[in-house]
Design a protein around this motif. Structure first.
Motif, PDB file in Angstrom:
ATOM      1  N   TYR A  17       0.758  -1.352   0.064  1.00  0.00           N
ATOM      2  CA  TYR A  17       0.048   0.075  -0.010  1.00  0.00           C
ATOM      3  C   TYR A  17       0.788   1.343   0.031  1.00  0.00           C
ATOM      4  O   TYR A  17       0.292   2.253  -0.435  1.00  0.00           O
ATOM      5  N   ASP A  22      -1.566   4.299  -1.331  1.00  0.00           N
ATOM      6  CA  ASP A  22      -2.950   3.960  -1.082  1.00  0.00           C
ATOM      7  C   ASP A  22      -3.070   4.522   0.404  1.00  0.00           C
ATOM      8  O   ASP A  22      -2.900   3.461   1.033  1.00  0.00           O
ATOM      9  N   ARG A  23      -3.366   5.432   0.592  1.00  0.00           N
ATOM     10  CA  ARG A  23      -3.625   5.938   2.298  1.00  0.00           C
ATOM     11  C   ARG A  23      -4.647   5.309   2.945  1.00  0.00           C
ATOM     12  O   ARG A  23      -4.298   4.788   3.867  1.00  0.00           O
ATOM     13  N   GLU A  24      -5.672   5.204   2.318  1.00  0.00           N
ATOM     14  CA  GLU A  24      -6.780   4.459   2.986  1.00  0.00           C
ATOM     15  C   GLU A  24      -6.824   3.168   3.303  1.00  0.00           C
ATOM     16  O   GLU A  24      -7.010   2.746   4.477  1.00  0.00           O
ATOM     17  N   LEU A  27      -3.978   2.772   6.027  1.00  0.00           N
ATOM     18  CA  LEU A  27      -4.469   3.227   7.395  1.00  0.00           C
ATOM     19  C   LEU A  27      -5.427   1.956   7.875  1.00  0.00           C
ATOM     20  O   LEU A  27      -5.688   1.790   8.837  1.00  0.00           O
ATOM     21  N   SER A  28      -6.135   1.334   6.871  1.00  0.00           N
ATOM     22  CA  SER A  28      -7.130   0.378   7.344  1.00  0.00           C
ATOM     23  C   SER A  28      -6.385  -0.969   8.031  1.00  0.00           C
ATOM     24  O   SER A  28      -7.144  -1.818   8.707  1.00  0.00           O
ATOM     25  N   LYS A  55      -5.180   6.527  14.542  1.00  0.00           N
ATOM     26  CA  LYS A  55      -5.395   6.538  13.286  1.00  0.00           C
ATOM     27  C   LYS A  55      -5.241   7.980  12.808  1.00  0.00           C
ATOM     28  O   LYS A  55      -4.833   8.167  11.551  1.00  0.00           O
ATOM     29  N   GLY A  59      -2.406   8.923  10.143  1.00  0.00           N
ATOM     30  CA  GLY A  59      -2.877   9.635   8.953  1.00  0.00           C
ATOM     31  C   GLY A  59      -2.131  10.773   8.616  1.00  0.00           C
ATOM     32  O   GLY A  59      -1.670  11.251   7.387  1.00  0.00           O
ATOM     33  N   TRP A  62       1.339   9.852   7.423  1.00  0.00           N
ATOM     34  CA  TRP A  62       1.327   9.453   6.163  1.00  0.00           C
ATOM     35  C   TRP A  62       1.257  11.032   5.381  1.00  0.00           C
ATOM     36  O   TRP A  62       2.118  10.961   4.279  1.00  0.00           O
ATOM     37  N   ASP A  63       0.533  11.813   5.616  1.00  0.00           N
ATOM     38  CA  ASP A  63       0.303  12.990   4.848  1.00  0.00           C
ATOM     39  C   ASP A  63       1.781  13.856   4.922  1.00  0.00           C
ATOM     40  O   ASP A  63       2.186  14.462   3.713  1.00  0.00           O
TER      41      ASP A  63
END
Length: 134
Positions: A17, A22-24, A27-28, A55, A59, A62-63
Motif C-alpha cells: 500500500y 494508497d493511504r486509506e 490506514l485500514s 489513526k 494519517g 502519512w500526509d
C-alpha cells in the motif's frame, strides 16, 4: 497465541500500500489505538520519541512523510515470530524534483488477533538519510 503470520501478512500489505500510494488501504491495516514509530526514538519527525498514536496521528504521518514522494518499498527478508514480524527493507523514496532518498531499515510489526497492526517500529538512521538531502 502467536500472531506472527498475521503480522507477516499485514507487513506485506503495508509495503504494497505504501508503494501504491494508497493511504486509506494502509490506514485500514492499523488498530484504532496503534502506534507508529518511524524512525524509533526522538527525531524531527517525532519530537517526543513516543510515536504517532491513533489513526488520526498515523494519517497525519502519512500526509507529512509518505504522501509527498513516490516510494518503492522492497521487503528483502521477513522474520515472523510470536505476534511480530521483523522485515529487512530497502526503500527508495523519489521526492519532488526527482531527488531520490535511499533507506535501508528494519521494520517490526506487531499484530493483534484480528490481524491489525498495533505497533510499527522502523529502525533507520535519520542523520544518514538527511545527509542524502544535502
Amino acid at each position: 497465541m502467536a500472531y506472527g503470520k498475521l503480522a507477516l501478512e499485514a507487513s506485506r500489505r503495508s509495503g504494497e500500500y505504501v508503494s501504491a500510494g494508497d493511504r486509506e488501504a494502509w490506514l485500514s491495516l492499523f488498530a484504532d489505538d496503534a502506534v507508529v514509530q518511524d524512525p524509533v526514538g526522538v527525531s524531527p519527525l517525532d519530537p517526543s520519541g513516543e510515536g504517532h498514536k491513533g489513526k488520526a496521528a498515523i494519517g497525519a504521518f502519512w500526509d507529512m512523510i509518505i504522501a509527498p514522494g513516490s516510494i518503492d518499498f522492497t521487503i528483502v527478508s521477513s522474520h515472523p515470530a510470536g505476534d511480530e514480524c521483523a522485515n529487512v527493507v530497502h526503500m527508495v523514496n523519489t521526492m519532488p524534483g526527482d531527488m531520490k532518498v535511499v533507506v535501508d531499515m528494519v521494520v517490526v510489526y506487531t499484530a493483534n488477533a484480528e490481524g491489525k497492526i498495533v505497533s510499527l517500529k522502523a529502525y533507520w538512521d535519520y542523520d544518514k538519510v538527511m545527509s542524502q538531502l544535502g
